[in-house]
Design a protein around this motif. Structure first.
Motif, mmCIF file in Angstrom:
data_model
loop_
_atom_site.group_PDB
_atom_site.id
_atom_site.type_symbol
_atom_site.label_atom_id
_atom_site.label_comp_id
_atom_site.label_asym_id
_atom_site.label_seq_id
_atom_site.Cartn_x
_atom_site.Cartn_y
_atom_site.Cartn_z
ATOM 1 N N GLU A 197 0.870 -1.150 0.126
ATOM 2 C CA GLU A 197 0.076 0.150 0.099
ATOM 3 C C GLU A 197 0.925 1.399 -0.124
ATOM 4 O O GLU A 197 0.602 2.024 -0.701
ATOM 5 C CB GLU A 197 -0.799 -0.050 1.185
ATOM 6 C CG GLU A 197 -1.817 1.180 1.228
ATOM 7 C CD GLU A 197 -2.870 1.123 2.569
ATOM 8 O OE1 GLU A 197 -3.878 2.007 2.474
ATOM 9 O OE2 GLU A 197 -2.913 -0.016 3.294
ATOM 10 N N GLY A 198 1.774 1.330 0.821
ATOM 11 C CA GLY A 198 2.908 2.388 0.770
ATOM 12 C C GLY A 198 3.573 2.499 -0.398
ATOM 13 O O GLY A 198 3.506 3.740 -0.955
ATOM 14 N N MET A 199 4.000 1.699 -1.023
ATOM 15 C CA MET A 199 4.771 1.695 -2.294
ATOM 16 C C MET A 199 3.538 2.310 -3.456
ATOM 17 O O MET A 199 3.924 3.208 -4.206
ATOM 18 C CB MET A 199 5.217 0.105 -2.861
ATOM 19 C CG MET A 199 5.848 0.527 -4.174
ATOM 20 S SD MET A 199 7.290 1.555 -4.297
ATOM 21 C CE MET A 199 8.521 0.650 -3.718
ATOM 22 N N GLY A 200 2.458 1.859 -3.221
ATOM 23 C CA GLY A 200 1.122 2.144 -4.022
ATOM 24 C C GLY A 200 0.983 3.668 -4.133
ATOM 25 O O GLY A 200 0.900 4.342 -5.174
ATOM 26 N N LYS A 201 1.068 4.247 -3.048
ATOM 27 C CA LYS A 201 1.095 5.522 -2.870
ATOM 28 C C LYS A 201 1.928 6.341 -3.549
ATOM 29 O O LYS A 201 1.904 7.554 -4.034
ATOM 30 C CB LYS A 201 0.876 5.965 -1.623
ATOM 31 C CG LYS A 201 -0.314 5.729 -0.555
ATOM 32 C CD LYS A 201 -0.359 5.827 0.936
ATOM 33 C CE LYS A 201 -1.466 5.616 1.536
ATOM 34 N NZ LYS A 201 -1.458 5.809 3.076
ATOM 35 N N ILE A 202 3.242 5.777 -3.305
ATOM 36 C CA ILE A 202 4.477 6.427 -4.027
ATOM 37 C C ILE A 202 4.433 6.536 -5.608
ATOM 38 O O ILE A 202 4.582 7.476 -6.126
ATOM 39 C CB ILE A 202 5.764 5.837 -3.573
ATOM 40 C CG1 ILE A 202 6.008 6.074 -1.933
ATOM 41 C CG2 ILE A 202 6.978 6.356 -4.394
ATOM 42 C CD1 ILE A 202 6.933 5.244 -1.300
ATOM 43 N N ILE A 203 4.035 5.433 -6.136
ATOM 44 C CA ILE A 203 3.920 5.368 -7.409
ATOM 45 C C ILE A 203 2.663 5.621 -8.153
ATOM 46 O O ILE A 203 2.335 5.489 -9.260
ATOM 47 C CB ILE A 203 4.386 3.721 -7.984
ATOM 48 C CG1 ILE A 203 3.623 2.750 -7.513
ATOM 49 C CG2 ILE A 203 5.917 3.848 -7.717
ATOM 50 C CD1 ILE A 203 4.105 1.413 -7.929
ATOM 51 N N VAL A 242 -0.544 4.108 -7.574
ATOM 52 C CA VAL A 242 -1.564 2.870 -7.820
ATOM 53 C C VAL A 242 -1.800 2.481 -6.597
ATOM 54 O O VAL A 242 -1.633 2.678 -5.563
ATOM 55 C CB VAL A 242 -0.695 1.863 -8.694
ATOM 56 C CG1 VAL A 242 -0.373 2.532 -10.051
ATOM 57 C CG2 VAL A 242 0.256 1.337 -8.008
ATOM 58 N N GLN A 243 -3.046 1.540 -6.639
ATOM 59 C CA GLN A 243 -3.749 0.704 -5.582
ATOM 60 C C GLN A 243 -2.518 -0.289 -5.455
ATOM 61 O O GLN A 243 -1.841 -0.715 -6.016
ATOM 62 C CB GLN A 243 -4.953 0.226 -5.910
ATOM 63 C CG GLN A 243 -6.042 1.424 -6.243
ATOM 64 C CD GLN A 243 -6.472 2.255 -5.108
ATOM 65 O OE1 GLN A 243 -6.363 1.902 -3.975
ATOM 66 N NE2 GLN A 243 -6.363 3.576 -5.381
ATOM 67 N N ARG A 244 -2.803 -0.717 -3.767
ATOM 68 C CA ARG A 244 -2.142 -1.846 -3.233
ATOM 69 C C ARG A 244 -2.207 -2.900 -4.429
ATOM 70 O O ARG A 244 -1.067 -3.691 -4.507
ATOM 71 C CB ARG A 244 -2.610 -2.182 -2.002
ATOM 72 C CG ARG A 244 -1.850 -3.416 -1.359
ATOM 73 C CD ARG A 244 -2.481 -4.090 -0.291
ATOM 74 N NE ARG A 244 -3.747 -4.551 -0.504
ATOM 75 C CZ ARG A 244 -3.892 -5.769 -1.141
ATOM 76 N NH1 ARG A 244 -2.825 -6.375 -1.545
ATOM 77 N NH2 ARG A 244 -5.359 -6.307 -1.536
ATOM 78 N N LEU A 245 -3.543 -3.429 -4.714
ATOM 79 C CA LEU A 245 -3.429 -4.394 -5.538
ATOM 80 C C LEU A 245 -2.719 -4.528 -6.973
ATOM 81 O O LEU A 245 -2.229 -5.462 -7.336
ATOM 82 C CB LEU A 245 -4.885 -4.668 -6.008
ATOM 83 C CG LEU A 245 -5.661 -5.834 -6.830
ATOM 84 C CD1 LEU A 245 -4.933 -7.061 -6.125
ATOM 85 C CD2 LEU A 245 -7.010 -6.062 -7.271
ATOM 86 N N MET A 291 1.884 -6.305 -10.054
ATOM 87 C CA MET A 291 3.364 -6.091 -10.695
ATOM 88 C C MET A 291 4.461 -6.807 -10.185
ATOM 89 O O MET A 291 5.248 -7.465 -10.789
ATOM 90 C CB MET A 291 3.876 -4.516 -10.621
ATOM 91 C CG MET A 291 2.983 -3.674 -11.491
ATOM 92 S SD MET A 291 3.647 -2.023 -11.485
ATOM 93 C CE MET A 291 2.619 -1.147 -10.142
ATOM 94 N N GLU A 292 4.320 -7.200 -8.761
ATOM 95 C CA GLU A 292 5.314 -7.689 -8.144
ATOM 96 C C GLU A 292 5.234 -9.277 -8.618
ATOM 97 O O GLU A 292 6.208 -10.267 -8.549
ATOM 98 C CB GLU A 292 5.278 -7.887 -6.615
ATOM 99 C CG GLU A 292 5.938 -6.751 -6.205
ATOM 100 C CD GLU A 292 5.737 -6.289 -4.658
ATOM 101 O OE1 GLU A 292 6.254 -5.319 -3.979
ATOM 102 O OE2 GLU A 292 5.276 -7.323 -3.985
#
Length: 110
Positions: free
Chosen positions: A58-64, A66-69, A74-75
């Motif tokens: 979720e934190g990475m999603g905020k940075i880039i 996009v949503q957590r899902l 992507m991962e």
């Protein structure tokens, strides 16, 4: 070469073992290599970057942006390049001398 004299080989009860003398330094070099590479960042590299920054999906999603899902997807596609906009967002900090510390400071404020 990343490990040119930064490791020792030793015997264990399971056979030969390897100890990395500066794991944090190695991780920083790997992070720099990913960020400065001309190749698109792939899913497994995104996960490595996220773990280096101690971020949730979720934190990475905020940075880039996009949503957590979307980060999860992507991962999961380990060899597939991430979205171009996510790639650009991650790379914009590449000139920093100490990327890990800089990223943590900048991104904890998201």
């Amino acid at each position: 070469m990343l490990l040119a004299k930064g490791y020792t080989v030793h015997e264990t009860s399971y056979g030969q073992g390897l100890s990395i003398q500066d794991a944090d330094g190695l991780h920083t070099l790997v992070l720099r290599e990913i960020i400065t590479s001309p190749h698109p960042i792939c899913g497994q590299e995104l996960r490595f970057i996220r773990s280096m920054l101690d971020l949730s999906q979720e934190g990475m999603g905020k940075i880039i942006g996009v949503q957590r899902l979307q980060v999860t997807r992507m991962e999961a596609n380990r060899k597939k390049p991430i979205t171009p906009s996510a790639d650009r967002a991650i790379r914009m900090f590449s000139p920093c001398n100490n990327m890990t510390a800089t990223w943590r400071i900048a991104f904890l404020n998201c």
